[in-house]
Design an enzyme around this catalytic site. Structure first.
Site, PDB file in Angstrom:
ATOM      1  N   ASP A   2       3.057  -4.320   8.685  1.00 52.67           N
ATOM      2  CA  ASP A   2       1.571  -4.124   8.323  1.00 52.67           C
ATOM      3  C   ASP A   2       1.228  -5.189   9.051  1.00 52.67           C
ATOM      4  OD1 ASP A   2       2.504  -3.431   5.593  1.00 52.67           O
ATOM      5  OD2 ASP A   2       3.698  -5.087   4.967  1.00 52.67           O
ATOM      6  N   HIS A  42      -2.604  -1.996   2.470  1.00 51.96           N
ATOM      7  CA  HIS A  42      -0.957  -2.744   2.363  1.00 51.96           C
ATOM      8  C   HIS A  42      -2.262  -4.167   0.883  1.00 51.96           C
ATOM      9  CE1 HIS A  42       2.300  -5.302   2.965  1.00 51.96           C
ATOM     10  NE2 HIS A  42       1.410  -6.503   2.517  1.00 51.96           N
TER      11      HIS A  42
HETATM   12  C1  GRF Z   1       0.496   0.546  -2.481  1.00 47.38           C
HETATM   13  O1  GRF Z   1      -0.153  -0.284  -3.558  1.00 47.38           O
HETATM   14  C2  GRF Z   1       0.188   0.425  -1.304  1.00 47.38           C
HETATM   15  O2  GRF Z   1      -1.017  -0.226  -1.234  1.00 47.38           O
HETATM   16  C3  GRF Z   1       1.205   0.294  -0.607  1.00 47.38           C
HETATM   17  O3  GRF Z   1       1.973   0.899  -1.042  1.00 47.38           O
HETATM   18  C4  GRF Z   1       1.189   1.859  -2.478  1.00 47.38           C
HETATM   19  C5  GRF Z   1       1.096   2.690  -2.791  1.00 47.38           C
HETATM   20  O4  GRF Z   1       0.669   3.222  -3.701  1.00 47.38           O
HETATM   21  N1  GRF Z   1       1.776   0.304   0.795  1.00 47.38           N
HETATM   22  P1  GRF Z   1       0.441   5.012  -4.310  1.00 47.38           P
HETATM   23  O5  GRF Z   1       1.613   5.853  -3.619  1.00 47.38           O
HETATM   24  O6  GRF Z   1      -0.804   4.995  -3.277  1.00 47.38           O
HETATM   25  O7  GRF Z   1      -0.099   5.013  -6.051  1.00 47.38           O
END
Ligand code: GRF
Length: 221
Positions: free
Chosen positions: A150, A108
């Site tokens: 979360d 997260h």
């Molecule tokens: C990331 O910022 C993650 O923390 C959140 O969603 C975003 C996903 O980014 N849960 P990606 O698809 O891994 O580039």
């Protein structure tokens, strides 16, 4: 020889965390990548790495619940030791989370318990603008998943400082760099047994704790 620890990664879009997990897989093998969006660009990272993919379109399912059930059935078929949520933007059903208690992790983009939900970088910037230096640290958290969004036992965090001239994009990019360091480290450590969860409590071996601190991570057990 000890069998390789198997993980299945669930994504919804860009997949940059998936890519970092592919590039830094030392103690685990990604057996499958599953998406709730067939057009998720991140699926391409898996295909290029020769990892099996499966994707389910919401429009092909009779209801949201059926769509979720298709994804859960596919996840079950993957027979993984750990389910890794990497930008998977669909709330999990309670029975699925219970079935896989202690076997689902998520990343997260905030220092939980601060800023749950969406728009975490905007919330962090707002807090910084309001309270100044005391709210200048932001970052990301890896945690085991419980049903509420979360939430669940926290494992580790990576931090970065908010700069005065930051905007949402510049801050998001800085946090993302940290995500790409933190998530593979946590998954490799779970795979090697350095990070464990028992009865809802996370524990790190002394070696994992030392390594995590050396890498600059906040260890939360
Ligand atoms: C990331 O910022 C993650 O923390 C959140 O969603 C975003 C996903 O980014 N849960 P990606 O698809 O891994 O580039």
């Amino acid at each position: 020889m000890k069998p390789l620890f198997k993980i299945v990664v669930l994504i919804s879009a860009r997949g940059s965390n998936l890519k970092s997990l592919i590039d830094k897989a030392h103690n685990y093998q990604i057996t499958q990548v599953i998406s709730n969006k067939p057009d998720a660009p991140g699926l391409e990272f898996a295909r290029r790495a020769g990892i099996e993919t499966a994707a389910f379109a919401r429009s092909e399912a009779a209801s949201l619940l059926e769509h979720k059930r298709q994804i859960y059935a596919q996840t079950e078929l993957a027979v993984a030791d750990l389910i890794v949520l990497a930008g998977f933007m669909q709330i999990l059903e309670e029975d699925f989370v219970e079935q896989y208690g202690g076997k689902i992790v998520n990343i997260h983009p905030s220092l939980l318990p601060d800023f749950k939900g969406l728009e975490t970088h905007k919330k962090a910037l707002d807090a910084y603008q309001r309270y100044g230096a005391v709210r200048s640290t932001h970052g990301c958290t890896v945690h085991y998943v419980e049903h509420t969004v979360d939430s669940g036992p926290l494992i580790a965090q990576a931090t970065c400082e908010i700069a005065e001239d930051d905007n949402i994009d510049s801050l998001a990019a800085r946090v993302l760099e940290q995500e790409h360091r933190l998530y593979p480290w946590v998954i490799n450590s779970i795979a090697s047994g350095g990070i464990q969860i028992q009865a809802g409590k996370v524990t790190l071996s002394p070696a994992a704790r030392i390594e995590g601190r050396k890498l600059g991570f906040r260890i939360l057990d």
